[in-house]
Motif scaffolding. Sequence first.
Motif, PDB file in Angstrom:
ATOM      1  N   VAL A 141       8.113 -18.994 -13.938  1.00 55.97           N
ATOM      2  CA  VAL A 141       8.425 -20.337 -14.414  1.00 55.97           C
ATOM      3  C   VAL A 141       8.181 -20.362 -15.916  1.00 55.97           C
ATOM      4  O   VAL A 141       7.562 -19.459 -16.467  1.00 55.97           O
ATOM      5  N   SER A 142       8.673 -21.409 -16.569  1.00 57.47           N
ATOM      6  CA  SER A 142       8.495 -21.517 -18.016  1.00 57.47           C
ATOM      7  C   SER A 142       8.029 -22.924 -18.359  1.00 57.47           C
ATOM      8  O   SER A 142       8.662 -23.901 -17.964  1.00 57.47           O
ATOM      9  N   THR A 143       6.920 -23.013 -19.085  1.00 52.22           N
ATOM     10  CA  THR A 143       6.375 -24.315 -19.476  1.00 52.22           C
ATOM     11  C   THR A 143       6.909 -24.722 -20.843  1.00 52.22           C
ATOM     12  O   THR A 143       6.153 -24.920 -21.792  1.00 52.22           O
ATOM     13  N   GLY A 144       8.223 -24.826 -20.940  1.00 51.71           N
ATOM     14  CA  GLY A 144       8.845 -25.216 -22.193  1.00 51.71           C
ATOM     15  C   GLY A 144       9.328 -24.021 -22.992  1.00 51.71           C
ATOM     16  O   GLY A 144       9.488 -22.909 -22.469  1.00 51.71           O
ATOM     17  N   SER A 145       9.578 -24.253 -24.278  1.00 53.01           N
ATOM     18  CA  SER A 145      10.078 -23.193 -25.149  1.00 53.01           C
ATOM     19  C   SER A 145       9.361 -23.240 -26.490  1.00 53.01           C
ATOM     20  O   SER A 145       8.750 -24.246 -26.861  1.00 53.01           O
ATOM     21  N   VAL A 146       9.457 -22.134 -27.218  1.00 52.01           N
ATOM     22  CA  VAL A 146       8.805 -22.008 -28.513  1.00 52.01           C
ATOM     23  C   VAL A 146       9.729 -21.256 -29.461  1.00 52.01           C
ATOM     24  O   VAL A 146      10.416 -20.316 -29.060  1.00 52.01           O
ATOM     25  N   ALA A 200       5.694 -12.420 -22.221  1.00 52.26           N
ATOM     26  CA  ALA A 200       5.510 -13.861 -22.091  1.00 52.26           C
ATOM     27  C   ALA A 200       6.645 -14.659 -22.728  1.00 52.26           C
ATOM     28  O   ALA A 200       6.915 -15.783 -22.303  1.00 52.26           O
ATOM     29  N   HIS A 201       7.308 -14.095 -23.750  1.00 56.13           N
ATOM     30  CA  HIS A 201       8.320 -14.869 -24.474  1.00 56.13           C
ATOM     31  C   HIS A 201       9.647 -14.128 -24.589  1.00 56.13           C
ATOM     32  O   HIS A 201      10.464 -14.447 -25.455  1.00 56.13           O
ATOM     33  N   ASP A 202       9.863 -13.159 -23.722  1.00 53.52           N
ATOM     34  CA  ASP A 202      11.092 -12.380 -23.740  1.00 53.52           C
ATOM     35  C   ASP A 202      12.207 -13.185 -23.079  1.00 53.52           C
ATOM     36  O   ASP A 202      12.121 -13.501 -21.889  1.00 53.52           O
ATOM     37  N   PRO A 203      13.268 -13.555 -23.813  1.00 55.46           N
ATOM     38  CA  PRO A 203      14.348 -14.323 -23.192  1.00 55.46           C
ATOM     39  C   PRO A 203      15.082 -13.555 -22.103  1.00 55.46           C
ATOM     40  O   PRO A 203      15.779 -14.151 -21.282  1.00 55.46           O
ATOM     41  N   THR A 252       4.570  -7.464 -26.639  1.00 55.13           N
ATOM     42  CA  THR A 252       5.903  -7.459 -27.224  1.00 55.13           C
ATOM     43  C   THR A 252       6.539  -8.807 -26.944  1.00 55.13           C
ATOM     44  O   THR A 252       6.078  -9.565 -26.087  1.00 55.13           O
ATOM     45  N   TYR A 253       7.621  -9.109 -27.669  1.00 56.45           N
ATOM     46  CA  TYR A 253       8.403 -10.313 -27.414  1.00 56.45           C
ATOM     47  C   TYR A 253       9.781  -9.959 -26.860  1.00 56.45           C
ATOM     48  O   TYR A 253      10.592 -10.846 -26.615  1.00 56.45           O
ATOM     49  N   ASP A 254      10.009  -8.654 -26.684  1.00 58.50           N
ATOM     50  CA  ASP A 254      11.300  -8.170 -26.200  1.00 58.50           C
ATOM     51  C   ASP A 254      11.063  -6.762 -25.659  1.00 58.50           C
ATOM     52  O   ASP A 254      10.650  -5.866 -26.402  1.00 58.50           O
ATOM     53  N   SER A 255      11.334  -6.555 -24.376  1.00 57.18           N
ATOM     54  CA  SER A 255      11.039  -5.254 -23.764  1.00 57.18           C
ATOM     55  C   SER A 255      11.830  -4.123 -24.414  1.00 57.18           C
ATOM     56  O   SER A 255      11.369  -2.973 -24.443  1.00 57.18           O
ATOM     57  N   ALA A 256      13.007  -4.431 -24.971  1.00 54.01           N
ATOM     58  CA  ALA A 256      13.786  -3.400 -25.651  1.00 54.01           C
ATOM     59  C   ALA A 256      13.100  -2.957 -26.944  1.00 54.01           C
ATOM     60  O   ALA A 256      13.133  -1.773 -27.310  1.00 54.01           O
ATOM     61  N   PRO A 264      15.734 -18.524 -32.158  1.00 53.86           N
ATOM     62  CA  PRO A 264      16.163 -19.487 -31.141  1.00 53.86           C
ATOM     63  C   PRO A 264      14.989 -19.768 -30.201  1.00 53.86           C
ATOM     64  O   PRO A 264      14.022 -18.996 -30.154  1.00 53.86           O
ATOM     65  N   PRO A 265      15.050 -20.865 -29.451  1.00 56.67           N
ATOM     66  CA  PRO A 265      13.945 -21.161 -28.528  1.00 56.67           C
ATOM     67  C   PRO A 265      13.699 -20.017 -27.540  1.00 56.67           C
ATOM     68  O   PRO A 265      14.633 -19.507 -26.922  1.00 56.67           O
ATOM     69  N   LEU A 266      12.450 -19.628 -27.431  1.00 51.88           N
ATOM     70  CA  LEU A 266      12.029 -18.573 -26.508  1.00 51.88           C
ATOM     71  C   LEU A 266      11.256 -19.193 -25.352  1.00 51.88           C
ATOM     72  O   LEU A 266      10.574 -20.203 -25.528  1.00 51.88           O
ATOM     73  N   PRO A 267      11.316 -18.613 -24.167  1.00 51.32           N
ATOM     74  CA  PRO A 267      10.584 -19.184 -23.033  1.00 51.32           C
ATOM     75  C   PRO A 267       9.078 -18.990 -23.171  1.00 51.32           C
ATOM     76  O   PRO A 267       8.611 -18.127 -23.919  1.00 51.32           O
ATOM     77  N   ILE A 268       8.334 -19.814 -22.473  1.00 51.11           N
ATOM     78  CA  ILE A 268       6.871 -19.654 -22.372  1.00 51.11           C
ATOM     79  C   ILE A 268       6.600 -19.313 -20.903  1.00 51.11           C
ATOM     80  O   ILE A 268       6.364 -20.176 -20.063  1.00 51.11           O
TER      81      ILE A 268
END
Length: 290
Positions: free
Chosen positions: A13-18, A272-275, A230-234, A44-48
């Motif tokens: 689930v995502s508690t908003g975006s950042v 945590a914030h990977d779109p 990381t903010y992106d697994s790639a 751009p907005p990232l998930p939490i």
Amino acid sequence: MTNDPRIRQVSMVSTGSVSIHPEHVSATRKPMYWWLFTSRRWTPPLPINVYVIEHRDGLVLFDTGQDRASVTAPDYFPGGITGVMYGRLARFDIGPEQTLTAQLAAIGYDIGDVHTAVISHLHQDHIGGLRELSGAEIVVSQREWNTLGKPQAELRGLLTSHIDLPGLRWRHIAPEPLADPALAPFSTGHDLFGDGSMVLLPTPGHTPGSLSMLVRRPGRTPLLMVGDLTYDSALLERGQVPGVGERRKLADTTQLVNELRLRNPGLTVLAAHDPGAASNLVAADHSEPI
């Protein structure tokens, strides 16, 4: 659903975006405080993201998201230059339907059913649901907890008044030797339920006591929830580290995680914030270990 009776379901689930600065996502040569106060670019907005694991011994969360009070209560953040820093670090968008309680209810769970919440680290966007979890055991690394007592906690991203809340049941864990060769190159960690299905691994760098959680489900590819490593697994796969944390430790930990990935083909990294995390989780649920 999996065939493993220990892990029945893994959801997100995502508690908003950042929105954060690009230099936050991927380190540059600029010092942190330079880009923090000068950068005009935002992602751009990232998930939490909050990960929800239905284990046979109870419902487990990995992280608890951001508190909606952070966008509704004017005194949520400190004042002065410290408050300015928080405003420059991140921009949040959290609707009334994006609280942890509401998000869990949307996928069929009651907040009171949460047995355990594992906190990757104590920054604001990972501890925001704590006040909703008075019935759960809250697990954090002892090393991370110790940072609360060090000077200038707020300048290090630790809002103690939103962390050390009355009525919470904390469990502080320390790494223990791991005898499982499948966890190499990690030699220490903490087996959450003693059955090997959910193992907490020390992954310092973003903060000194950051934890990741390996979720193993026979018949499915393993999952590694890494918080803000990381903010992106790639980017992690390429060895690129974020711009917040101790760069050398981030690089060392990234190398360890990438070695774990090589030893466990198909391992899916969930940040945590990977779109891309939602689609990566779906793909993992429909794939088998190589």
